[in-house]
Design a protein around this motif. Structure first.
Motif, mmCIF file in Angstrom:
data_model
loop_
_atom_site.group_PDB
_atom_site.id
_atom_site.type_symbol
_atom_site.label_atom_id
_atom_site.label_comp_id
_atom_site.label_asym_id
_atom_site.label_seq_id
_atom_site.Cartn_x
_atom_site.Cartn_y
_atom_site.Cartn_z
ATOM 1 N N MET A 56 36.848 29.145 38.965
ATOM 2 C CA MET A 56 38.056 29.971 38.667
ATOM 3 C C MET A 56 37.864 30.859 37.631
ATOM 4 N N TRP A 57 37.052 30.519 36.491
ATOM 5 C CA TRP A 57 36.798 31.541 35.418
ATOM 6 C C TRP A 57 35.932 32.785 36.193
ATOM 7 N N MET A 58 35.143 32.486 36.964
ATOM 8 C CA MET A 58 34.282 33.359 37.575
ATOM 9 C C MET A 58 35.185 34.551 38.375
ATOM 10 N N VAL A 59 36.410 33.831 39.176
ATOM 11 C CA VAL A 59 37.377 34.659 39.770
ATOM 12 C C VAL A 59 38.069 35.686 38.858
ATOM 13 N N ILE A 60 38.449 35.000 37.696
ATOM 14 C CA ILE A 60 39.132 35.781 36.947
ATOM 15 C C ILE A 60 38.296 36.886 36.021
ATOM 16 N N GLY A 61 37.046 36.363 35.914
ATOM 17 C CA GLY A 61 36.075 37.177 35.262
ATOM 18 C C GLY A 61 35.828 38.411 36.339
ATOM 19 N N LEU A 62 35.798 38.376 37.268
ATOM 20 C CA LEU A 62 35.810 39.374 38.511
ATOM 21 C C LEU A 62 36.820 40.304 38.314
ATOM 22 N N GLY A 63 37.972 39.996 38.190
ATOM 23 C CA GLY A 63 39.386 40.527 38.003
ATOM 24 C C GLY A 63 39.164 41.612 36.651
ATOM 25 N N PHE A 67 38.757 45.626 36.174
ATOM 26 C CA PHE A 67 40.040 46.294 35.431
ATOM 27 C C PHE A 67 39.153 47.125 34.308
ATOM 28 N N PHE A 68 38.197 46.209 33.702
ATOM 29 C CA PHE A 68 37.409 47.363 32.622
ATOM 30 C C PHE A 68 36.704 48.504 33.307
ATOM 31 N N THR A 69 36.330 48.122 34.324
ATOM 32 C CA THR A 69 35.677 49.430 35.103
ATOM 33 C C THR A 69 36.653 50.606 35.450
ATOM 34 N N LEU A 70 37.985 50.293 35.312
ATOM 35 C CA LEU A 70 38.947 51.265 35.896
ATOM 36 C C LEU A 70 39.296 51.889 34.365
ATOM 37 N N GLY A 359 32.034 42.853 29.508
ATOM 38 C CA GLY A 359 30.871 43.417 29.516
ATOM 39 C C GLY A 359 30.398 43.952 30.595
ATOM 40 N N ILE A 360 30.461 43.577 31.514
ATOM 41 C CA ILE A 360 29.751 44.112 32.887
ATOM 42 C C ILE A 360 30.734 45.482 33.477
ATOM 43 N N GLY A 361 31.906 45.042 33.042
ATOM 44 C CA GLY A 361 32.948 45.952 33.752
ATOM 45 C C GLY A 361 32.785 47.228 32.725
ATOM 46 N N ILE A 362 32.396 47.157 31.484
ATOM 47 C CA ILE A 362 32.605 48.128 30.512
ATOM 48 C C ILE A 362 31.355 49.034 30.880
#
Length: 376
Positions: A56-63, A67-70, A359-362
């Motif tokens: 569940m945390w992984m799925v939320i983390g991907l979201g 988000f931070f990629t955008l 961090g990955i998203g940024i």
């Protein structure tokens, strides 16, 4: 060409820089971690839901990552004072009304089931804030007064984390300062002076550590004279790693974890479980390879961007992952004192995992905006 068409072209140019290999490596490592958490908690009724919770945390983390990629990382950088003050307020709140997690006051409850750790999120957001401050004041890098000023900027939140008490995370905060300043051009003379001041500070801080923290250092430095209880989990960890051999005992077949000899096996000592059950070839090497692959992809982004803030942020995220990996694996092998830092994307934990995905998203945000023509 219409404005909409130009925007579409810019969007296509931007997304071609999205690092799918980086995201793929993170997902594979995270799923491997879920499988090993499933084995580590088997037979413990209170923990049997942890693998599902981690997914569940992984799925939320991907979201969060998308988000931070955008979100343009440069916009986050301009918000650095708001980020910094917000983090300080959260850390102060923890000392006053925080919830205890593992004998430290580091959690804030969200409803009746969930709690998050501001210091976990703080390690990434303080990196953004510090990077912008360093770039803004780069023309003063030659001045020792500027070095002290930026150090105080980091020492304040690091001290609040230390008071929780969380010694490992406070050391990570200060280490981030050193890495970012070194990349920005910190003078060797400043580094030498601060190195000796740091040693002196550790000598002053040691008497103020919690008894269990002092015991960890004493056990590491002089295990022969350590209390049997203090040595217990370190010995069990060594047995786990040593008995795994090349191929391991097999999934669900680890005696130290399955029979309950190894403690906190799903968080701090998950690496020991992996090596015991999967061995060197199918456990340790794949984990280290994937961690290294992720670091390489992040550093590739750092080297490709033409913006110093983006370079510092990406390099800082890579350092956080590297620091935690080295410390976690090191304490499993009794190479460093036990600090409680998790193995990135492998250990169980919601706050830690979500922060790493942010961090990955940024980093992906930096990658998408590495060319000026991508976003005009």
């Amino acid at each position: 060409m219409s404005a909409f068409s130009r925007a579409s072209v810019r969007g296509r140019i931007a997304w071609k820089y999205f690092d799918i290999w980086l995201l793929g490596g993170v997902i594979v490592l995270n799923l491997y971690g879920v499988l090993m958490i499933r084995s580590a908690v088997s037979g413990v009724t209170a923990w049997e839901s942890y693998p599902q919770t981690q997914i569940m945390w992984m799925v939320i983390g991907l979201g969060f990552a998308f988000f931070f990629t955008l979100v343009d990382y440069r916009y986050l950088a301009t918000m650095h004072w708001y980020i910094y003050i917000g983090l300080l307020l959260l850390l102060i709140y923890l000392l006053v009304s925080g919830q205890e997690c593992n004998f430290t006051r580091r959690c804030i409850s969200v409803g009746s089931r969930f709690a998050f750790q501001p210091s976990e999120f703080g390690r990434v957001f303080i990196l953004i804030s510090l990077s912008q401050i360093i770039v803004t004041r780069r023309k003063y890098m030659a001045r020792f007064s500027n070095t002290i000023l930026t150090l105080l900027y980091m020492v304040i939140p690091a001290s609040l984390v230390f008071l929780q008490p969380d010694f490992g995370m406070s050391i990570l905060f200060v280490s981030i300062w050193f890495v970012i300043n070194w990349l920005a051009g910190l003078r060797i003379s400043h580094f030498v002076v601060l190195f000796f001041l740091g040693i002196l500070s550790l000598l002053v801080l040691y008497p103020n550590l919690q008894p269990y923290q002092q015991e960890r250092f004493a056990t590491f430095i002089n295990p022969q004279n350590a209390d049997e209880e203090d040595l217990y989990n370190i010995v069990q960890s060594e047995i786990s790693v040593g008995s795994g051999g090349l191929f391991g005992k097999g999934y669900y077949q680890g005696t130290q974890s399955q029979l309950g000899y190894l403690r906190v096996q799903h968080t701090d000592f998950i690496f020991s479980v992996i090596v015991e059950e999967m061995g060197l070839l199918f456990g340790a090497l794949p984990i280290l390879f994937l961690e290294g692959f992720i670091l390489w992809r992040i550093l590739k982004v750092s080297l490709s961007t033409h913006d110093l803030v983006g370079t510092l942020i990406s390099s800082g995220v890579a350092f956080i992952l590297f620091f935690q990996m080295v410390v976690n694996v090191g304490m499993n092998l009794q190479l460093v004192p036990v600090t409680g830092l998790t193995l990135p994307f492998v250990s169980y934990g919601g706050s830690s995992l979500l922060t790493l995905y942010i961090g990955i998203g940024i980093v992906q945000s930096v990658s998408l905006r590495q060319r000026k023509q991508a976003f005009g």
